[in-house]
Design an enzyme around this catalytic site. Structure first.
Site, PDB file in Angstrom:
ATOM      1  N   CYS A 113       0.812  -1.230   0.000  1.00 27.40           N
ATOM      2  CA  CYS A 113       0.000   0.000   0.000  1.00 27.40           C
ATOM      3  C   CYS A 113       0.842   1.276   0.000  1.00 27.40           C
ATOM      4  O   CYS A 113       0.348   2.344  -0.356  1.00 27.40           O
ATOM      5  CB  CYS A 113      -0.949   0.006   1.192  1.00 27.40           C
ATOM      6  SG  CYS A 113      -2.081  -1.390   1.166  1.00 27.40           S
ATOM      7  N   HIS A 250      -3.529   7.271   2.123  1.00 28.57           N
ATOM      8  CA  HIS A 250      -3.915   5.935   1.674  1.00 28.57           C
ATOM      9  C   HIS A 250      -5.310   5.648   2.241  1.00 28.57           C
ATOM     10  O   HIS A 250      -5.589   5.935   3.397  1.00 28.57           O
ATOM     11  CB  HIS A 250      -2.900   4.921   2.191  1.00 28.57           C
ATOM     12  CG  HIS A 250      -3.312   3.505   1.975  1.00 28.57           C
ATOM     13  ND1 HIS A 250      -3.793   3.060   0.768  1.00 28.57           N
ATOM     14  CD2 HIS A 250      -3.345   2.430   2.817  1.00 28.57           C
ATOM     15  CE1 HIS A 250      -4.082   1.773   0.861  1.00 28.57           C
ATOM     16  NE2 HIS A 250      -3.829   1.373   2.099  1.00 28.57           N
ATOM     17  N   ASN A 280     -10.117  -0.122  -0.253  1.00 22.00           N
ATOM     18  CA  ASN A 280      -8.666  -0.084  -0.183  1.00 22.00           C
ATOM     19  C   ASN A 280      -8.089  -0.662  -1.479  1.00 22.00           C
ATOM     20  O   ASN A 280      -8.155  -1.860  -1.703  1.00 22.00           O
ATOM     21  CB  ASN A 280      -8.206  -0.904   1.030  1.00 22.00           C
ATOM     22  CG  ASN A 280      -6.700  -0.907   1.205  1.00 22.00           C
ATOM     23  OD1 ASN A 280      -5.952  -0.494   0.323  1.00 22.00           O
ATOM     24  ND2 ASN A 280      -6.255  -1.383   2.354  1.00 22.00           N
TER      25      ASN A 280
HETATM   26  O1  UT7 Z   1      -3.904  -1.131   3.515  1.00 20.36           O
HETATM   27  C1  UT7 Z   1      -3.039  -1.789   4.359  1.00 20.36           C
HETATM   28  C2  UT7 Z   1      -3.205  -1.368   5.729  1.00 20.36           C
HETATM   29  N1  UT7 Z   1      -4.409  -1.916   6.282  1.00 20.36           N
HETATM   30  C3  UT7 Z   1      -5.050  -1.273   7.213  1.00 20.36           C
HETATM   31  O2  UT7 Z   1      -4.659  -0.189   7.544  1.00 20.36           O
HETATM   32  C4  UT7 Z   1      -6.209  -1.954   7.858  1.00 20.36           C
HETATM   33  C5  UT7 Z   1      -6.088  -1.817   9.346  1.00 20.36           C
HETATM   34  N2  UT7 Z   1      -7.125  -2.485  10.107  1.00 20.36           N
HETATM   35  C6  UT7 Z   1      -8.428  -2.145  10.018  1.00 20.36           C
HETATM   36  O3  UT7 Z   1      -8.799  -1.311   9.243  1.00 20.36           O
HETATM   37  C7  UT7 Z   1      -9.384  -2.786  10.989  1.00 20.36           C
HETATM   38  O4  UT7 Z   1      -8.656  -3.523  11.959  1.00 20.36           O
HETATM   39  C8  UT7 Z   1     -10.420  -3.731  10.321  1.00 20.36           C
HETATM   40  C9  UT7 Z   1     -11.411  -2.900   9.553  1.00 20.36           C
HETATM   41  C10 UT7 Z   1      -9.704  -4.689   9.393  1.00 20.36           C
HETATM   42  C11 UT7 Z   1     -11.175  -4.518  11.379  1.00 20.36           C
HETATM   43  O5  UT7 Z   1     -11.791  -3.642  12.305  1.00 20.36           O
HETATM   44  P1  UT7 Z   1     -11.619  -3.884  13.876  1.00 20.36           P
HETATM   45  O6  UT7 Z   1     -12.427  -2.863  14.542  1.00 20.36           O
HETATM   46  O7  UT7 Z   1     -10.156  -3.910  14.175  1.00 20.36           O
HETATM   47  O8  UT7 Z   1     -12.299  -5.298  14.066  1.00 20.36           O
HETATM   48  P2  UT7 Z   1     -11.697  -6.662  14.599  1.00 20.36           P
HETATM   49  O9  UT7 Z   1     -10.757  -7.228  13.598  1.00 20.36           O
HETATM   50  O10 UT7 Z   1     -11.209  -6.487  15.990  1.00 20.36           O
HETATM   51  O11 UT7 Z   1     -13.003  -7.543  14.637  1.00 20.36           O
HETATM   52  C12 UT7 Z   1     -14.086  -7.214  15.526  1.00 20.36           C
HETATM   53  C13 UT7 Z   1     -15.162  -8.249  15.334  1.00 20.36           C
HETATM   54  C14 UT7 Z   1     -14.676  -9.677  15.407  1.00 20.36           C
HETATM   55  O12 UT7 Z   1     -15.664 -10.428  16.049  1.00 20.36           O
HETATM   56  P3  UT7 Z   1     -15.493 -10.837  17.603  1.00 20.36           P
HETATM   57  O13 UT7 Z   1     -14.234 -11.624  17.669  1.00 20.36           O
HETATM   58  O14 UT7 Z   1     -15.434  -9.543  18.337  1.00 20.36           O
HETATM   59  O15 UT7 Z   1     -16.739 -11.626  17.859  1.00 20.36           O
HETATM   60  C15 UT7 Z   1     -14.593 -10.094  13.967  1.00 20.36           C
HETATM   61  O16 UT7 Z   1     -14.763 -11.494  13.804  1.00 20.36           O
HETATM   62  O17 UT7 Z   1     -15.746  -8.083  14.023  1.00 20.36           O
HETATM   63  C16 UT7 Z   1     -15.765  -9.365  13.364  1.00 20.36           C
HETATM   64  N3  UT7 Z   1     -15.617  -9.141  11.941  1.00 20.36           N
HETATM   65  C17 UT7 Z   1     -16.660  -8.860  11.127  1.00 20.36           C
HETATM   66  N4  UT7 Z   1     -17.978  -8.765  11.362  1.00 20.36           N
HETATM   67  C18 UT7 Z   1     -18.763  -8.460  10.328  1.00 20.36           C
HETATM   68  C19 UT7 Z   1     -14.479  -9.122  11.200  1.00 20.36           C
HETATM   69  N5  UT7 Z   1     -14.771  -8.845   9.906  1.00 20.36           N
HETATM   70  C20 UT7 Z   1     -16.109  -8.692   9.846  1.00 20.36           C
HETATM   71  C21 UT7 Z   1     -16.991  -8.393   8.798  1.00 20.36           C
HETATM   72  N6  UT7 Z   1     -18.306  -8.286   9.088  1.00 20.36           N
HETATM   73  N7  UT7 Z   1     -16.584  -8.193   7.536  1.00 20.36           N
END
Ligand code: UT7
Length: 323
Positions: A113, A250, A280
């Site tokens: 990225c 980004h 993204n």
């Molecule tokens: O471009 C390269 C750089 N990348 C980035 O900068 C991305 C950085 N990270 C992020 O943007 C965020 O961490 C995400 C958007 C990927 C995820 O958001 P988050 O608030 O960190 O969520 P999480 O990974 O902690 O997941 C929270 C919950 C989990 O469920 P439990 O374990 O709390 O029950 C996940 O299983 O959300 C669940 N989850 C989803 N639910 C619905 C994960 N993906 C999804 C989804 N839909 N698509």
């Protein structure tokens, strides 16, 4: 001194749009979750027979069109991509051939990225050293080809597209008032490579693999490294954030972008946001955002732009540019 001025921009998005509602039908997710956590509402996805070079060529043609230059006027092309058509040759040589450019430098950069800012930096260095006068710099990705469409933690995040800029040598005074690339800042920390990677590769599994991301960990690092690097840009150029006209970040996550803008004390009205409609697009995201804001008239000649990105590697990078 010689400066690398952004003579023109161009971009291309494939026709097919996948909305969050459509994502709900593919995996166990919801529009509400995706919008709240990322800011993404839809993303463009390339057709099966459309490769990264096809997207790159379209973006390059649009940049050329608005520059008034012809392909023979360019000394070279650098493409930032993680999703090349083939293992080799580079996407850049495909672009070079398709545009009918003359013999010159052409290669790809792989910094995920952050790739576009890395490529911009290389082109700027070639121009400052007098090794090239005009370089086409492209960020192009078909992220849909390395996504596991059954993995909800990644498939809702990414999109396809390409953005291009033409950098051109111009005389500058060596001051902040100069037009062109004013400073570039590149970093990587390979200790963090296991936070974002593909579970395959040509010399291991023999195929590209799919994106795996420890989202929360990447998020935390992104917030910290982005805050650090934008401060470094301000310090290096001895400016305050209020002097920046546009933050062109980004487009991975609205919450990360908002965090960086808040750190700078900038309102979101000074931030180019495309994450809602592009998702993204990895190396394509900054040049896509840039071209969007140039074409709709927000970014004007002479304005000061701060570009910043973080991605797999982890890599992170920033550039201060006077448009
Ligand atoms: O471009 C390269 C750089 N990348 C980035 O900068 C991305 C950085 N990270 C992020 O943007 C965020 O961490 C995400 C958007 C990927 C995820 O958001 P988050 O608030 O960190 O969520 P999480 O990974 O902690 O997941 C929270 C919950 C989990 O469920 P439990 O374990 O709390 O029950 C996940 O299983 O959300 C669940 N989850 C989803 N639910 C619905 C994960 N993906 C999804 C989804 N839909 N698509």
């Amino acid at each position: 001194m010689i400066r690398s001025v952004l003579r023109a921009t161009g971009s291309y998005l494939p026709d097919r749009i996948i909305t969050n509602a459509e994502m709900e039908r593919l995996v166990d997710t919801s529009d509400e979750w995706i919008v709240q956590r990322t800011g993404i509402r839809e993303r463009h996805v390339a057709a099966e027979n459309q490769s990264t070079s096809d997207l790159a060529i379209q973006a390059a043609k649009r940049a050329l069109e608005s520059s008034g230059l012809s392909p023979e006027d360019l000394d070279g092309v650098i493409v930032a991509t993680t999703t090349p058509d083939r293992t080799f040759p580079a996407v850049a040589v495909m672009v070079q051939a398709a545009l009918g450019m003359r013999v010159g430098l052409a290669f790809d950069v792989q910094a995920v990225c952050s790739g576009f800012v890395y490529a911009l930096t290389l082109a700027d260095n070639f121009i400052q050293l007098g090794q090239a006068k005009r370089v086409l710099v492209i960020g192009a990705e078909k992220m849909s080809s390395i996504i596991n469409w059954e993995d909800r933690t990644t498939c809702v995040l990414f999109g396809d597209g390409a953005g291009a800029v033409i950098l051109e040598a111009a005389e500058g005074k060596g001051t902040l008032a100069d037009r062109g690339v004013l400073s570039t800042h590149l970093y990587a920390n390979g200790q963090l490579s296991e936070l974002l990677y593909t579970d395959g590769g040509v010399s291991t599994t023999g195929h590209s693999g799919h994106v795996i991301m420890l989202g929360k960990e990447v998020f935390k690092n992104a917030v910290t490294y982005m805050a650090d690097i934008v401060q470094e840009v301000l310090d290096k150029n001895q400016i305050s954030a209020s002097q920046i006209d546009w933050l062109v970040p980004h487009q991975a996550n609205l919450r990360i972008i908002t965090g960086t803008a808040e750190k700078l004390g900038m309102g979101l009205d000074k931030v180019v946001l495309t994450v809602d409609t592009h998702g993204n697009t990895s190396a394509a995201s900054i040049p896509l955002a840039l071209d969007t804001a140039v074409r709709d008239g927000r970014i004007q000649p002479g304005q000061l732009l701060l570009l910043e990105a973080l991605g797999g590697g982890l890599t992170w990078a920033a550039a201060l540019v006077r448009f």
